[in-house]
Scaffold this motif. Sequence first.
Motif, PDB file in Angstrom:
ATOM      1  N   PHE A 156       0.859  -1.181   0.000  1.00 54.06           N
ATOM      2  CA  PHE A 156       0.000   0.000   0.000  1.00 54.06           C
ATOM      3  C   PHE A 156       0.897   1.232   0.000  1.00 54.06           C
ATOM      4  CE2 PHE A 156      -2.731   3.309   1.821  1.00 54.06           C
ATOM      5  CZ  PHE A 156      -3.844   3.167   1.019  1.00 54.06           C
ATOM      6  N   VAL A 157       0.764   2.042  -1.034  1.00 55.02           N
ATOM      7  CA  VAL A 157       1.625   3.211  -1.228  1.00 55.02           C
ATOM      8  C   VAL A 157       0.829   4.467  -0.913  1.00 55.02           C
ATOM      9  CG1 VAL A 157       3.093   4.459  -2.848  1.00 55.02           C
ATOM     10  CG2 VAL A 157       2.891   1.961  -3.012  1.00 55.02           C
ATOM     11  N   MET A 158       1.382   5.301  -0.029  1.00 53.70           N
ATOM     12  CA  MET A 158       0.708   6.535   0.373  1.00 53.70           C
ATOM     13  C   MET A 158       1.547   7.742  -0.024  1.00 53.70           C
ATOM     14  SD  MET A 158      -0.893   5.848   4.144  1.00 53.70           S
ATOM     15  CE  MET A 158       0.716   6.027   4.927  1.00 53.70           C
ATOM     16  N   ASP A 159       0.861   8.796  -0.397  1.00 54.05           N
ATOM     17  CA  ASP A 159       1.489  10.080  -0.672  1.00 54.05           C
ATOM     18  C   ASP A 159       1.106  11.038   0.445  1.00 54.05           C
ATOM     19  OD1 ASP A 159       1.700  12.904  -1.803  1.00 54.05           O
ATOM     20  OD2 ASP A 159       2.484  11.754  -3.497  1.00 54.05           O
ATOM     21  N   ARG A 160       2.033  11.852   0.893  1.00 55.86           N
ATOM     22  CA  ARG A 160       1.761  12.760   2.008  1.00 55.86           C
ATOM     23  C   ARG A 160       0.716  13.814   1.670  1.00 55.86           C
ATOM     24  NH1 ARG A 160       7.896  13.696   4.513  1.00 55.86           N
ATOM     25  NH2 ARG A 160       8.405  11.469   4.654  1.00 55.86           N
ATOM     26  N   ARG A 161       0.416  13.975   0.382  1.00 61.49           N
ATOM     27  CA  ARG A 161      -0.626  14.934  -0.013  1.00 61.49           C
ATOM     28  C   ARG A 161      -2.026  14.356   0.164  1.00 61.49           C
ATOM     29  NH1 ARG A 161       0.811  15.684  -6.020  1.00 61.49           N
ATOM     30  NH2 ARG A 161       1.223  13.458  -5.704  1.00 61.49           N
ATOM     31  N   GLY A 162      -2.100  13.059   0.497  1.00 59.09           N
ATOM     32  CA  GLY A 162      -3.385  12.386   0.588  1.00 59.09           C
ATOM     33  C   GLY A 162      -4.383  13.021   1.533  1.00 59.09           C
ATOM     34  N   PRO A 163      -4.000  13.294   2.791  1.00 62.49           N
ATOM     35  CA  PRO A 163      -4.972  13.880   3.728  1.00 62.49           C
ATOM     36  C   PRO A 163      -5.582  15.181   3.232  1.00 62.49           C
ATOM     37  CG  PRO A 163      -3.087  13.039   4.922  1.00 62.49           C
ATOM     38  CD  PRO A 163      -2.740  12.938   3.465  1.00 62.49           C
ATOM     39  N   ARG A 164      -4.781  16.011   2.560  1.00 59.21           N
ATOM     40  CA  ARG A 164      -5.333  17.272   2.047  1.00 59.21           C
ATOM     41  C   ARG A 164      -6.386  17.010   0.980  1.00 59.21           C
ATOM     42  NH1 ARG A 164      -3.441  22.420   2.214  1.00 59.21           N
ATOM     43  NH2 ARG A 164      -2.765  21.713   4.280  1.00 59.21           N
ATOM     44  N   ALA A 165      -6.148  16.013   0.134  1.00 60.31           N
ATOM     45  CA  ALA A 165      -7.136  15.680  -0.883  1.00 60.31           C
ATOM     46  C   ALA A 165      -8.414  15.142  -0.250  1.00 60.31           C
ATOM     47  CB  ALA A 165      -6.551  14.650  -1.856  1.00 60.31           C
ATOM     48  N   VAL A 166      -8.280  14.307   0.779  1.00 59.60           N
ATOM     49  CA  VAL A 166      -9.459  13.801   1.486  1.00 59.60           C
ATOM     50  C   VAL A 166     -10.247  14.969   2.075  1.00 59.60           C
ATOM     51  CG1 VAL A 166     -10.268  12.373   3.384  1.00 59.60           C
ATOM     52  CG2 VAL A 166      -8.372  11.578   1.963  1.00 59.60           C
ATOM     53  N   GLN A 167      -9.549  15.957   2.583  1.00 63.71           N
ATOM     54  CA  GLN A 167     -10.212  17.127   3.155  1.00 63.71           C
ATOM     55  C   GLN A 167     -11.081  17.840   2.126  1.00 63.71           C
ATOM     56  OE1 GLN A 167      -7.052  19.471   4.869  1.00 63.71           O
ATOM     57  NE2 GLN A 167      -6.556  17.911   6.407  1.00 63.71           N
ATOM     58  N   GLU A 168     -10.646  17.820   0.875  1.00 57.09           N
ATOM     59  CA  GLU A 168     -11.461  18.443  -0.171  1.00 57.09           C
ATOM     60  C   GLU A 168     -12.798  17.730  -0.316  1.00 57.09           C
ATOM     61  OE1 GLU A 168      -9.697  19.481  -3.939  1.00 57.09           O
ATOM     62  OE2 GLU A 168      -7.678  19.413  -3.078  1.00 57.09           O
ATOM     63  N   VAL A 177     -14.344  16.224   2.096  1.00 61.31           N
ATOM     64  CA  VAL A 177     -15.126  16.593   3.282  1.00 61.31           C
ATOM     65  C   VAL A 177     -15.830  17.923   3.048  1.00 61.31           C
ATOM     66  CG1 VAL A 177     -14.989  17.239   5.711  1.00 61.31           C
ATOM     67  CG2 VAL A 177     -13.668  15.283   4.864  1.00 61.31           C
ATOM     68  N   THR A 178     -15.097  18.889   2.518  1.00 57.40           N
ATOM     69  CA  THR A 178     -15.679  20.198   2.226  1.00 57.40           C
ATOM     70  C   THR A 178     -16.851  20.071   1.245  1.00 57.40           C
ATOM     71  OG1 THR A 178     -13.524  21.242   2.568  1.00 57.40           O
ATOM     72  CG2 THR A 178     -15.183  22.512   1.368  1.00 57.40           C
ATOM     73  N   ALA A 179     -16.672  19.226   0.242  1.00 57.99           N
ATOM     74  CA  ALA A 179     -17.750  19.011  -0.728  1.00 57.99           C
ATOM     75  C   ALA A 179     -18.961  18.352  -0.074  1.00 57.99           C
ATOM     76  CB  ALA A 179     -17.233  18.162  -1.887  1.00 57.99           C
ATOM     77  N   MET A 180     -18.717  17.459   0.888  1.00 57.15           N
ATOM     78  CA  MET A 180     -19.843  16.820   1.577  1.00 57.15           C
ATOM     79  C   MET A 180     -20.620  17.827   2.409  1.00 57.15           C
ATOM     80  SD  MET A 180     -19.937  13.704   4.363  1.00 57.15           S
ATOM     81  CE  MET A 180     -19.027  14.679   5.573  1.00 57.15           C
ATOM     82  N   LEU A 189     -10.020  13.458  10.689  1.00 57.33           N
ATOM     83  CA  LEU A 189     -11.028  13.588  11.745  1.00 57.33           C
ATOM     84  C   LEU A 189     -10.950  14.961  12.387  1.00 57.33           C
ATOM     85  CD1 LEU A 189     -10.817  10.097  13.509  1.00 57.33           C
ATOM     86  CD2 LEU A 189     -12.775  11.009  12.265  1.00 57.33           C
ATOM     87  N   GLU A 190      -9.734  15.418  12.649  1.00 57.46           N
ATOM     88  CA  GLU A 190      -9.565  16.746  13.225  1.00 57.46           C
ATOM     89  C   GLU A 190     -10.052  17.824  12.265  1.00 57.46           C
ATOM     90  OE1 GLU A 190      -5.422  16.751  13.996  1.00 57.46           O
ATOM     91  OE2 GLU A 190      -5.572  15.455  15.777  1.00 57.46           O
ATOM     92  N   TYR A 191      -9.763  17.644  10.983  1.00 61.93           N
ATOM     93  CA  TYR A 191     -10.224  18.616   9.994  1.00 61.93           C
ATOM     94  C   TYR A 191     -11.744  18.654   9.934  1.00 61.93           C
ATOM     95  CZ  TYR A 191     -10.948  20.911   5.490  1.00 61.93           C
ATOM     96  OH  TYR A 191     -11.366  21.772   4.500  1.00 61.93           O
ATOM     97  N   MET A 192     -12.380  17.493  10.017  1.00 60.97           N
ATOM     98  CA  MET A 192     -13.840  17.443   9.980  1.00 60.97           C
ATOM     99  C   MET A 192     -14.426  18.223  11.154  1.00 60.97           C
ATOM    100  SD  MET A 192     -14.556  13.499   8.791  1.00 60.97           S
ATOM    101  CE  MET A 192     -16.258  13.763   8.290  1.00 60.97           C
ATOM    102  N   LEU A 213     -19.865  14.459  17.646  1.00 57.03           N
ATOM    103  CA  LEU A 213     -20.484  13.733  16.536  1.00 57.03           C
ATOM    104  C   LEU A 213     -19.593  12.606  16.017  1.00 57.03           C
ATOM    105  CD1 LEU A 213     -22.073  16.616  14.411  1.00 57.03           C
ATOM    106  CD2 LEU A 213     -23.189  15.109  16.059  1.00 57.03           C
ATOM    107  N   LEU A 214     -18.281  12.737  16.206  1.00 55.87           N
ATOM    108  CA  LEU A 214     -17.335  11.760  15.674  1.00 55.87           C
ATOM    109  C   LEU A 214     -16.809  10.797  16.746  1.00 55.87           C
ATOM    110  CD1 LEU A 214     -15.340  14.134  13.316  1.00 55.87           C
ATOM    111  CD2 LEU A 214     -16.637  12.127  12.579  1.00 55.87           C
TER     112      LEU A 214
END
Length: 395
Positions: free
Chosen positions: A277-289, A291-294, A324-327, A339-340
């Motif tokens: 499983f390969v992760m990029d450090r930019r991943g969390p920021r993309a996930v945050q996007e 969340v904003t859309a949701m 989770l913190e960003y949410m 809520l979380l």
Amino acid sequence: MAAYLCPPAVIHGEHAVKTSEIVAEVSDRHRHAAWAPRIDGIAASTGIETRGWMLPLESAVAPGKGSALHGVGVEPAREALAREGFAQQDVDRVIAALESIPAPQTVQERTAPAWQAVQSYGERAARGALQTAGLDAGDVDCLITSHSTTPALPGLDIALANRLSLRSDAMLLPATQWACIAGTRSLALAAELVAADPDRVVLVVISEALSTTYQPGDDTLESLIVRLLFADTAVAAVVTGRPRSESVLRLDASWHHTLPGTQDLHRLETRADGTHFVMDRRGPRAVQETVTAMWEWLRTRYQDDPDSWHPDVLLAHPGGTRVLEYMEQTMPDGWPAGLLDYSRESYTSGNRGGAAVFDILRRAHDAGRLEAGHRAVLYAAAPGLTATALEGQWL
């Protein structure tokens, strides 16, 4: 859209693997890695002390059955050494030394036992979900399955159709590559199926052996984090088009979102020694996007009542504590705290991938604090980068 969800069955990996055991194993193997002096702090930052695996840690770190000459062959190695001018005695000594060095496990050695476990755990979860819903295997009209870490053809759908003795006309829908959104996206699909035919009974089964991504030879910081995060879990739940006495959640709406150009941020790679499983450090920021859309989807959905509407529980699998913190930081003003809580509780025993949302839902159900009429939002993001959320009402 109106679909009714019965309480999910959750089967945790039976082998408890402590973080301290992983730290000891990795530290001994990679004592010169750049991150080695910080490994205790990195491990503590995950907040995970123990996770359950379908197979023991020893199975992940065991050497393969072959030797360092595996794939090369003894005779070709002898010939190559002879061409380089080695004397026969030296050739024998080198060959003996190489044959004593174990090779890493092959893909087959690593995956085969995990695939057997995935099937067994999936069957146990499926039977538990049917029992909870007060149904039999013969009542199932459609089976949706997901298992992204143990590639197989035929897959979990065919395995369970045989193990459970499903009807021959049951619709089988395998979704092996959904990964972390398997929980929410399978429910969204199940809701569409029962909306088309309210008499349908849909069984969802997700069985993930994420521990197969534990690769002893990798020495990157990202691979260390993967070792520390993942847990193995099988979950299952029944979705119907009409309410049952066992139903606990009505699903009212679903939402999907995919970020273009983010397919390389998180990914599985199959190599000679197994799945990585390969992760990029930019991943969390993309996930945050996502969340904003949701948040925007929910705001639009309840724009006629923006000041008073809020969910009473948020069942979210974002993949890590940073999101989770960003949410929490970006929730609309006036939403209640806590809520979380169930999402955080689930995460303390590992990242369960596609099984996570069902595990979180089960924790919320077992806590007994949600009442009829309470609103719930389910959310997950996965490699792609893609996300699916659902909104509904507790029954």
